[in-house]
Design a protein around this motif. Sequence first.
Motif, PDB file in Angstrom:
ATOM      1  N   LYS A  34       0.978  -1.281   0.054  1.00  0.00           N
ATOM      2  CA  LYS A  34       0.044   0.026   0.078  1.00  0.00           C
ATOM      3  C   LYS A  34       0.873   1.246  -0.047  1.00  0.00           C
ATOM      4  O   LYS A  34       1.790   1.300   0.747  1.00  0.00           O
ATOM      5  CB  LYS A  34      -0.976  -0.034   1.399  1.00  0.00           C
TER       6      LYS A  34
ATOM      7  N   TYR B 234       0.721   5.228   0.551  1.00  0.00           N
ATOM      8  CA  TYR B 234      -0.207   6.432   1.319  1.00  0.00           C
ATOM      9  C   TYR B 234       0.141   7.837   0.839  1.00  0.00           C
ATOM     10  O   TYR B 234       1.576   8.136   0.679  1.00  0.00           O
ATOM     11  CB  TYR B 234      -0.019   6.139   2.883  1.00  0.00           C
TER      12      TYR B 234
ATOM     13  N   THR C 210      -7.208  14.967   3.865  1.00  0.00           N
ATOM     14  CA  THR C 210      -7.497  13.322   3.569  1.00  0.00           C
ATOM     15  C   THR C 210      -6.301  12.760   3.481  1.00  0.00           C
ATOM     16  O   THR C 210      -5.038  13.337   2.822  1.00  0.00           O
ATOM     17  CB  THR C 210      -8.315  12.937   2.499  1.00  0.00           C
TER      18      THR C 210
ATOM     19  N   ARG D 144      -4.846   9.085   1.651  1.00  0.00           N
ATOM     20  CA  ARG D 144      -5.497   8.314   0.895  1.00  0.00           C
ATOM     21  C   ARG D 144      -4.399   6.944   0.808  1.00  0.00           C
ATOM     22  O   ARG D 144      -3.382   7.282   0.870  1.00  0.00           O
ATOM     23  CB  ARG D 144      -5.760   8.639  -0.559  1.00  0.00           C
TER      24      ARG D 144
ATOM     25  N   ASP E 281      -3.538   0.934  -3.678  1.00  0.00           N
ATOM     26  CA  ASP E 281      -3.201  -0.614  -3.949  1.00  0.00           C
ATOM     27  C   ASP E 281      -2.108  -0.739  -4.893  1.00  0.00           C
ATOM     28  O   ASP E 281      -2.237   0.033  -5.996  1.00  0.00           O
ATOM     29  CB  ASP E 281      -4.262  -1.479  -4.471  1.00  0.00           C
TER      30      ASP E 281
ATOM     31  N   CYS F  56      -7.556   3.505  -5.502  1.00  0.00           N
ATOM     32  CA  CYS F  56      -7.816   3.855  -4.057  1.00  0.00           C
ATOM     33  C   CYS F  56      -8.472   2.803  -3.099  1.00  0.00           C
ATOM     34  O   CYS F  56      -9.492   2.247  -3.491  1.00  0.00           O
ATOM     35  CB  CYS F  56      -8.536   4.989  -3.986  1.00  0.00           C
ATOM     36  N   ALA F  57      -7.621   2.406  -2.099  1.00  0.00           N
ATOM     37  CA  ALA F  57      -8.373   1.144  -1.376  1.00  0.00           C
ATOM     38  C   ALA F  57      -8.851   2.013  -0.048  1.00  0.00           C
ATOM     39  O   ALA F  57      -9.456   1.097   0.770  1.00  0.00           O
ATOM     40  CB  ALA F  57      -7.124   0.483  -0.832  1.00  0.00           C
ATOM     41  N   GLY F  58      -8.761   3.193   0.221  1.00  0.00           N
ATOM     42  CA  GLY F  58      -9.412   3.771   1.507  1.00  0.00           C
ATOM     43  C   GLY F  58      -9.109   5.212   1.449  1.00  0.00           C
ATOM     44  O   GLY F  58      -8.098   5.455   1.272  1.00  0.00           O
TER      45      GLY F  58
ATOM     46  N   ILE G  82      -9.057   8.141   4.920  1.00  0.00           N
ATOM     47  CA  ILE G  82      -9.064   8.713   5.928  1.00  0.00           C
ATOM     48  C   ILE G  82      -9.270  10.094   5.862  1.00  0.00           C
ATOM     49  O   ILE G  82      -8.372  10.816   5.553  1.00  0.00           O
ATOM     50  CB  ILE G  82      -7.768   8.217   6.797  1.00  0.00           C
TER      51      ILE G  82
ATOM     52  N   GLN H 225      -3.229  -1.595  13.952  1.00  0.00           N
ATOM     53  CA  GLN H 225      -4.322  -0.541  13.643  1.00  0.00           C
ATOM     54  C   GLN H 225      -4.302   0.412  14.922  1.00  0.00           C
ATOM     55  O   GLN H 225      -5.443   1.003  15.026  1.00  0.00           O
ATOM     56  CB  GLN H 225      -5.520  -1.164  13.498  1.00  0.00           C
TER      57      GLN H 225
END
Length: 334
Positions: free
Chosen positions: A160, A162, A169, A171, A174, A180-182, A184, A216
């Motif tokens: 991943k 970042y 944000t 992001r 992958d 984009c896998a997520g 925040i 996490q």
Amino acid sequence: MDIETDGRFGNKRVHNRLGPANGAASSSTSGKVCIHWRAGRCNRFPCPYLHSELPEATTKRSNHGGGGGNVWRNPNGGGGGRGSGGFNKWGRGPGGADGGPRHKAPDRPCRFFLAGDCSYGEKCRYPHSYCMSDSITLLTPLQGHEKVVTGIALPAGSDKLYSGSKDGTVRMWDCQTGQCAGVITMGREIGCMISEGPWLFVGIPDAVKVWNMQTQAEMNLTGPTGQVYALAVGNELLFAATQDGRILAWRFSASTNAFEPAASLVGHQLAVVSLVVGAMRLYSGSMDKTIRVWAATESGSLEVTYTHKEEHMPSVTVGTAAAVAIHLRPRAAA
């Protein structure tokens, strides 16, 4: 023929000298068409170049026109116009009769490709590459942030990537698919981002956000005043450069599984915008036009050992080579 003009080039005499009749050579010319005449602004008299199109060029142009009088056709379209054969400034043609290129390929990337809006695709005469190298190629653009990207982190052993932005944000991308896998949502502008081991550090106004990408776990390191512009890791310490001119340091405690305050370095008069740890030193660059070098004493505390002032530099900004140095020695044994 002399023409008086009062256009955008001022009241200048433009000499419109035609070329030799019937294609005959002239000893007073070089046989080339004046590029300034083509642009409508030649003011040389006598001009050593022709002020008319060459007969050969006129003949070729009329032949390529296919009888329709067109001087250009879209290279992306079919047909037998200029766009479908030969090399021209609008696109990449098939080349010469022997299959090879008629002209040397440009040595710079397509600026429209760099902006993401080249409409010629593979037919563009300019290379579609960010770097003129056979060993580096563009994989895919990562689009999603709405404002400036201020930090990128690729943790070792992770699949991943970042990225942090002033849009507030973080992001997660992958690395296999480029998708984009997520996302925040921080809610505040991100000033910087780094990763170290399993940890991801994000600098925001008045705090440093910390995530453990394996467990996490999430932490919030308070202490900074204003935006955190730079982060650095060295000798098991995390350093944060703040808007109020301080450099804060934290040390990770395995017993509490948390980062504990270790030092507050003062000396800069304005925002610290760059941090570099190297050769057991911490280097800091500030908007006050100074570079400071910090060193550890025998007792383990950090002190300034050298200050460089850049009198002729308007400011030390983010991204410049000016940074700060700190000598980090292991703390004396108890």
